[in-house]
Design an enzyme around this catalytic site. Structure first.
Site, PDB file in Angstrom:
ATOM      1  N   SER A 138       0.728  -1.422   0.318  1.00 18.14           N
ATOM      2  CA  SER A 138      -0.339  -0.436  -0.163  1.00 18.14           C
ATOM      3  C   SER A 138       0.822   1.483   0.453  1.00 18.14           C
ATOM      4  CB  SER A 138      -1.418  -0.187   0.827  1.00 18.14           C
ATOM      5  OG  SER A 138      -1.651   0.858   1.170  1.00 18.14           O
ATOM      6  N   ASP A 267     -10.134  -2.826  -5.936  1.00 16.32           N
ATOM      7  CA  ASP A 267      -9.426  -2.689  -4.805  1.00 16.32           C
ATOM      8  C   ASP A 267     -10.181  -1.428  -4.433  1.00 16.32           C
ATOM      9  OD1 ASP A 267      -7.939  -1.575  -2.701  1.00 16.32           O
ATOM     10  OD2 ASP A 267      -6.213  -2.041  -3.822  1.00 16.32           O
ATOM     11  N   HIS A 295      -7.981  -4.938  -1.755  1.00 17.76           N
ATOM     12  CA  HIS A 295      -7.171  -3.861  -1.446  1.00 17.76           C
ATOM     13  C   HIS A 295      -5.544  -5.117  -0.504  1.00 17.76           C
ATOM     14  CE1 HIS A 295      -4.483  -0.292  -0.385  1.00 17.76           C
ATOM     15  NE2 HIS A 295      -4.489  -0.738   0.609  1.00 17.76           N
TER      16      HIS A 295
END
Length: 327
Positions: A138, A267, A295
């Site tokens: 991320s 996502d 995600h």
């Protein structure tokens, strides 16, 4: 090479199941030992070691996401897998994310590559014969992408994997204002707000903070928080300047080290603006865009009580086994 195949089970096709279930079903974390790295500006970052490398053996460097740590679900799983294979690993914590507030008014941000470089330089100095294999998740994936592109041939990483990175920060900030994605934004913003309040309660830091205690609660979106907190504390001229200069997408074309980038179309933190065009991807980059995965999810089997993951198999296959198929 045939592109590795990921397909979620029927019960995990929903992107929110892919995103939330891993948090609810964390595996045990192996024992870790902490090393503190003092930085040139008087601050510090903490590194959590799974194990020190044998002479010449590689080190996997984990770079966590926004408000993550070595306790994050994805870090726990990869550390557990690496421990079983007796592979050395260390978690690079961003400032203030190791359980102790950092010393300065500034903190960390999506484009902060200096701290990562300081960590990698220290690892190279202390373990000169070890290859550094990095995986960024991320926000940490965006940082790693930007670092690899900025440094090019001088990057201290030998191979890298980038997972669910918000490579277009402005687009991601907009996406998180909509629908169920607002739940993720609210959860993360509350953690960031509390860290700001902690610094405002410190007399030495309060005068350096760009907002007052009364204003913190109003910073309810990433766009507002980054405009009023992140940008001024880290030398950017407002939120748009920060998003433009810190986004990893423009740096994909400059990467020279072997790098795998994993994204999921569903996502909930992103939209199509994050997906690079072929012309934006360097030849050293392997880009995998999957229809599902959420995600930092990529559940490919098991049960809802004990999910099995594609993610760790793919990371290890690329970093350790030079891209042999994990399937």
């Amino acid at each position: 090479m045939t592109k590795p195949y990921f397909s979620p089970p029927w019960w995990a096709k929903n992107p929110h199941v892919q995103t939330i279930l891993p948090v609810l079903t964390k595996v045990d974390r192996p024992p870790l030992s902490r090393q503190r790295l003092e930085l040139e500006d008087g601050d510090f970052i903490d590194l959590d070691w799974l194990s020190q490398p044998k002479t010449g053996a590689p080190i996997v460097v984990l770079v966590h996401g926004l408000e993550g740590s070595s306790d994050s679900h994805y870090a726990r799983r990869l550390l557990q897998d690496l421990a079983q294979q007796q592979i050395s690993a260390v978690v690079h914590h961003h400032r203030s994310c190791s359980g102790e507030s950092n010393r300065l008014a500034r903190s960390y941000h999506s484009g902060d590559t200096q701290d990562l470089h300081a960590c990698l330089a220290m690892l190279k100095q202390q373990h000169p014969g070890s290859a550094l294999l990095a995986v960024g998740y991320s926000l940490g994936g965006n940082v790693l992408t930007k670092y690899l592109g900025e440094r090019g041939e001088t990057a201290l990483v030998d191979r890298a994997v980038v997972v669910s990175a918000p490579l277009h920060l402005a687009a991601c900030a907009t996406r998180l204002k909509k629908g169920f994605s607002k739940v993720y934004q609210s959860h993360l913003i509350k953690q960031l707000q509390q860290k700001v309040r902690d610094k405002l309660n410190n007399p030495q830091l309060a005068a350096l903070m760009p907002v007052s205690s009364d204003e913190v609660a109003q910073l309810s979106t990433f766009h507002l928080f980054d405009d009023k907190i992140t940008a001024p504390l880290h030398g950017f001229n407002g939120v748009e300047d920060y998003y433009h200069r810190a986004s990893g997408l423009p740096f994909l074309s400059q990467i020279t080290r072997p790098c795998l980038v994993l994204h999921a179309k569903d996502d909930p933190f992103m939209n199509d603006e994050v997906i690079p065009a072929n012309s934006q991807i360097a030849t050293a980059v392997t880009y995998e865009l999957h229809n599902n995965g959420g995600h930092v999810g990529f559940i490919d089997g098991g049960t809802p009580f004990r999910p099995r993951y594609y993610l760790e198999k793919r990371i290890v296959s690329f970093l350790i086994h030079s891209d042999k198929s994990p399937c």
